[in-house]
Design a protein around this motif. Structure first.
Motif, mmCIF file in Angstrom:
data_model
loop_
_atom_site.group_PDB
_atom_site.id
_atom_site.type_symbol
_atom_site.label_atom_id
_atom_site.label_comp_id
_atom_site.label_asym_id
_atom_site.label_seq_id
_atom_site.Cartn_x
_atom_site.Cartn_y
_atom_site.Cartn_z
ATOM 1 N N SER A 1 38.778 67.366 51.727
ATOM 2 C CA SER A 1 39.042 68.122 52.964
ATOM 3 C C SER A 1 38.025 69.267 53.347
ATOM 4 O O SER A 1 37.564 69.544 54.345
ATOM 5 N N LEU A 2 37.631 69.831 52.167
ATOM 6 C CA LEU A 2 36.515 71.092 52.134
ATOM 7 C C LEU A 2 35.424 70.451 52.545
ATOM 8 O O LEU A 2 34.685 70.990 53.438
ATOM 9 N N ARG A 3 34.885 69.129 52.283
ATOM 10 C CA ARG A 3 33.486 68.752 52.455
ATOM 11 C C ARG A 3 33.815 67.936 54.101
ATOM 12 O O ARG A 3 32.761 67.444 54.425
ATOM 13 N N GLY A 4 34.846 67.929 54.705
ATOM 14 C CA GLY A 4 34.993 67.415 56.126
ATOM 15 C C GLY A 4 34.993 66.045 55.705
ATOM 16 O O GLY A 4 35.220 65.160 56.931
ATOM 17 N N ASN A 5 35.619 65.287 54.821
ATOM 18 C CA ASN A 5 35.589 64.001 54.653
ATOM 19 C C ASN A 5 37.345 63.281 54.717
ATOM 20 O O ASN A 5 37.826 62.368 54.206
ATOM 21 N N LEU A 6 38.395 64.354 55.387
ATOM 22 C CA LEU A 6 39.563 64.018 55.390
ATOM 23 C C LEU A 6 40.295 64.412 56.710
ATOM 24 O O LEU A 6 40.854 65.039 56.841
ATOM 25 N N PRO A 7 39.533 63.456 57.755
ATOM 26 C CA PRO A 7 40.053 63.820 59.016
ATOM 27 C C PRO A 7 41.528 63.336 59.321
ATOM 28 O O PRO A 7 41.840 62.510 58.380
ATOM 29 N N GLU A 8 41.947 63.622 60.554
ATOM 30 C CA GLU A 8 43.465 63.420 60.530
ATOM 31 C C GLU A 8 43.701 61.919 60.496
ATOM 32 O O GLU A 8 44.866 61.377 60.510
ATOM 33 N N HIS A 9 42.654 60.968 61.093
ATOM 34 C CA HIS A 9 42.947 59.626 60.963
ATOM 35 C C HIS A 9 42.978 58.881 59.685
ATOM 36 O O HIS A 9 43.485 57.863 59.538
ATOM 37 N N ARG A 10 42.762 59.727 58.612
ATOM 38 C CA ARG A 10 42.956 59.409 57.348
ATOM 39 C C ARG A 10 43.969 60.119 56.635
ATOM 40 O O ARG A 10 44.181 60.298 55.416
ATOM 41 N N SER A 11 45.079 60.847 57.450
ATOM 42 C CA SER A 11 46.124 61.354 57.015
ATOM 43 C C SER A 11 47.110 60.462 56.116
ATOM 44 O O SER A 11 47.797 61.074 55.134
ATOM 45 N N GLU A 12 46.771 59.103 56.169
ATOM 46 C CA GLU A 12 47.554 58.291 55.219
ATOM 47 C C GLU A 12 47.180 58.481 53.788
ATOM 48 O O GLU A 12 48.337 58.258 53.088
ATOM 49 N N THR A 13 46.119 58.963 53.478
ATOM 50 C CA THR A 13 45.690 59.149 52.256
ATOM 51 C C THR A 13 46.566 60.062 51.619
ATOM 52 O O THR A 13 47.091 60.370 50.447
ATOM 53 N N VAL A 14 46.834 61.467 52.366
ATOM 54 C CA VAL A 14 47.497 62.442 52.023
ATOM 55 C C VAL A 14 48.741 61.836 51.822
ATOM 56 O O VAL A 14 49.495 62.332 50.893
ATOM 57 N N GLU A 15 49.336 61.115 52.505
ATOM 58 C CA GLU A 15 50.763 60.606 52.575
ATOM 59 C C GLU A 15 50.918 59.640 51.409
ATOM 60 O O GLU A 15 52.038 59.797 50.570
ATOM 61 N N VAL A 16 50.219 58.892 51.064
ATOM 62 C CA VAL A 16 50.267 58.034 49.838
ATOM 63 C C VAL A 16 50.105 58.865 48.628
ATOM 64 O O VAL A 16 50.805 58.593 47.707
ATOM 65 N N VAL A 17 49.089 59.827 48.615
ATOM 66 C CA VAL A 17 49.314 60.778 47.403
ATOM 67 C C VAL A 17 50.577 61.407 47.413
ATOM 68 O O VAL A 17 51.124 61.756 46.069
ATOM 69 N N GLY A 18 51.223 61.913 48.470
ATOM 70 C CA GLY A 18 52.178 62.737 48.380
ATOM 71 C C GLY A 18 53.647 61.822 47.977
ATOM 72 O O GLY A 18 54.401 62.378 47.210
ATOM 73 N N ALA B 1 47.796 63.187 36.495
ATOM 74 C CA ALA B 1 47.149 62.315 37.500
ATOM 75 C C ALA B 1 47.198 62.830 38.823
ATOM 76 O O ALA B 1 46.298 62.725 39.769
ATOM 77 N N GLY B 2 48.378 63.107 39.017
ATOM 78 C CA GLY B 2 48.816 63.699 40.408
ATOM 79 C C GLY B 2 47.867 64.914 40.675
ATOM 80 O O GLY B 2 47.442 65.223 41.896
ATOM 81 N N ILE B 3 47.788 65.663 39.838
ATOM 82 C CA ILE B 3 47.034 66.921 40.256
ATOM 83 C C ILE B 3 45.507 66.499 40.320
ATOM 84 O O ILE B 3 44.897 67.173 41.358
ATOM 85 N N ILE B 4 44.926 65.824 39.549
ATOM 86 C CA ILE B 4 43.733 65.231 39.800
ATOM 87 C C ILE B 4 43.472 64.781 41.372
ATOM 88 O O ILE B 4 42.436 64.803 41.963
ATOM 89 N N MET B 5 44.590 64.014 41.733
ATOM 90 C CA MET B 5 44.480 63.306 43.083
ATOM 91 C C MET B 5 44.611 64.630 44.204
ATOM 92 O O MET B 5 43.578 64.568 44.966
ATOM 93 N N LEU B 6 45.280 65.420 44.098
ATOM 94 C CA LEU B 6 45.429 66.676 44.855
ATOM 95 C C LEU B 6 44.191 67.375 44.960
ATOM 96 O O LEU B 6 43.721 67.805 45.919
ATOM 97 N N VAL B 7 43.881 67.737 43.689
ATOM 98 C CA VAL B 7 42.203 68.612 43.774
ATOM 99 C C VAL B 7 41.239 67.697 44.453
ATOM 100 O O VAL B 7 40.670 68.262 45.386
ATOM 101 N N SER B 8 41.201 66.284 44.251
ATOM 102 C CA SER B 8 40.189 65.552 45.026
ATOM 103 C C SER B 8 40.465 65.511 46.415
ATOM 104 O O SER B 8 39.330 65.781 47.131
ATOM 105 N N LEU B 9 41.838 65.435 46.947
ATOM 106 C CA LEU B 9 41.933 65.706 48.324
ATOM 107 C C LEU B 9 41.514 66.908 48.973
ATOM 108 O O LEU B 9 40.972 66.966 50.063
ATOM 109 N N LEU B 10 41.705 67.856 48.170
ATOM 110 C CA LEU B 10 41.442 69.107 48.494
ATOM 111 C C LEU B 10 39.555 69.299 48.689
ATOM 112 O O LEU B 10 39.171 69.799 49.778
ATOM 113 N N LEU B 11 39.092 68.716 47.946
ATOM 114 C CA LEU B 11 37.669 68.789 47.765
ATOM 115 C C LEU B 11 37.186 67.772 49.147
ATOM 116 O O LEU B 11 36.241 68.341 49.925
#
Lengths: 130, 213
Positions: free
Chosen positions: B175-192, B163-173
């Motif tokens: 980010s590549l689509r430009g939907n993960l700006p730094e003001h949403r860095s909390e999303t990365v932190e929560v997955v972390g 499940a964690g890998i799926i979340m990581l790949v989702s974050l990566l995608l």
């Protein structure tokens, strides 16, 4: 791929932090310590017969290393050291509750022998075999 | 009450104009976003789940006579140690990904997120190999109480890693689509946080299940 030049992340841009998140180099140092501790853990398997003749010492050593590694990841990588205390309380409350509940369960099933050593749950064999 | 402001997606080439306002004190009683607090509470409750599975394993770890192989006959400690190192190092790459997004370094964040997903996948591959080997050596899920407890415990952990890998790949995608700006860095932190938790669970499992005699 170390980047020791990376500065700490200031508290002003962090969510609910009370202290700056450290530089990358700090994370690398913690990882190196974790690596060494794991190597020590694994070495106990190799040295079990020659060095740890008393299994109680071996178990105590492994449990100590486990707790240190657990704490290091939670404290630094999960940022409990730098975030508000309520997050520490939230997490460790669940952990403490789990430990108390399941320790009671192990005691109820006589998992721990009278001599203080962990016995291989023969008592449960008796229960299951009637 | 969570933040209600909405932000337009940005791409890596442009700075996130909303970023300076993204991490101001949250308008909640705790000053922490509800998402982050909820993740910590969830992780606290997960301790109870894994505690139950681990306790069951401890009680059932010795198969009854004639009920299949024992743990001493099956476990390959050097192999499992290598898997443990891999998962431990994935925690490092994850925290570096979080640090990178906090510094608005999207390129490096993607590298570390990708590295974390790869390391997690390596761990899962190792677990599949281990399960396959154990099965070939005569330990099925219903062979003995040890088999049932072992596969349930380590299998649940493997599902969490997946499940964690799926979340990581989702974050990566994202980010590549430009939907993960730094003001949403909390999303990365929560997955972390979730990822580090599966790591600390493995720290416990590796010691208690594999190393302690």
């Amino acid at each position: 791929m170390a980047h020791p030049q990376q500065p700490p992340v200031p508290t002003s841009v962090l969510d609910g932090a009370v202290e700056d998140y450290p530089s990358d180099w700090k994370y690398w140092r913690v990882a190196i310590i974790l690596f060494v501790l794991t190597a020590i853990e694994v070495s106990t398997y190799v040295l079990a017969d020659s060095v740890f003749s008393d299994s109680r010492v071996l178990i105590a050593t492994l449990l100590f290393l486990m707790v240190v590694k657990f704490w290091a990841v939670a404290w630094y990588f999960m940022h409990l050291k730098f975030d508000k205390r309520i997050l520490t309380v939230a997490f460790y409350s669940g952990l403490a509750l789990a430990m108390v509940v399941y320790l009671c369960m192990l005691l109820a099933f006589r998992y721990f022998g009278d001599d203080g050593m962990i016995c291989p749950s023969e008592s449960l064999n008796c229960i299951t075999e009637g | 009450m969570a933040d209600t402001a909405t932000f337009e997606p940005v791409h890596e080439t442009g700075r996130d104009a909303a970023a300076p306002h993204a991490h101001i004190e949250h308008d909640t009683n705790t000053g922490i976003s509800n998402t982050k607090l909820a993740m910590w509470l969830f992780l606290g409750s997960e301790c109870l789940l894994f505690g139950a599975l681990l306790t069951t394993y401890l009680l059932y770890k010795n198969p009854l006579p004639g009920q299949g192989p024992t743990r001493e006959q099956l476990f390959d400690i050097p192999f499992t140690s290598a898997s443990s190192f891999v998962l431990l190092m994935s925690s490092l790459t994850m925290v570096l990904a979080v640090a990178a997004i906090e510094r608005s370094d999207h390129h490096r964040m993607r590298i570390w997120l990708g590295a974390t997903a790869v390391l997690g996948s390596l761990f899962i591959a190792g677990q599949i190999y281990e399960f396959t080997t154990f099965y070939a050596e005569g330990l099925g899920y219903t062979t003995s109480r040890f088999g049932s407890a072992f596969y349930t415990l380590t299998g649940f952990h493997g599902v969490h890693v997946t499940a964690g890998i799926i979340m990581l790949v989702s974050l990566l995608l994202w980010s590549l689509r430009g939907n993960l700006p730094e003001h949403r860095s909390e999303t990365v932190e929560v997955v972390g946080l979730y990822w580090h938790f599966v790591d600390v669970v493995w720290i416990v499992l590796f010691a208690v299940v594999y190393l302690i005699p």
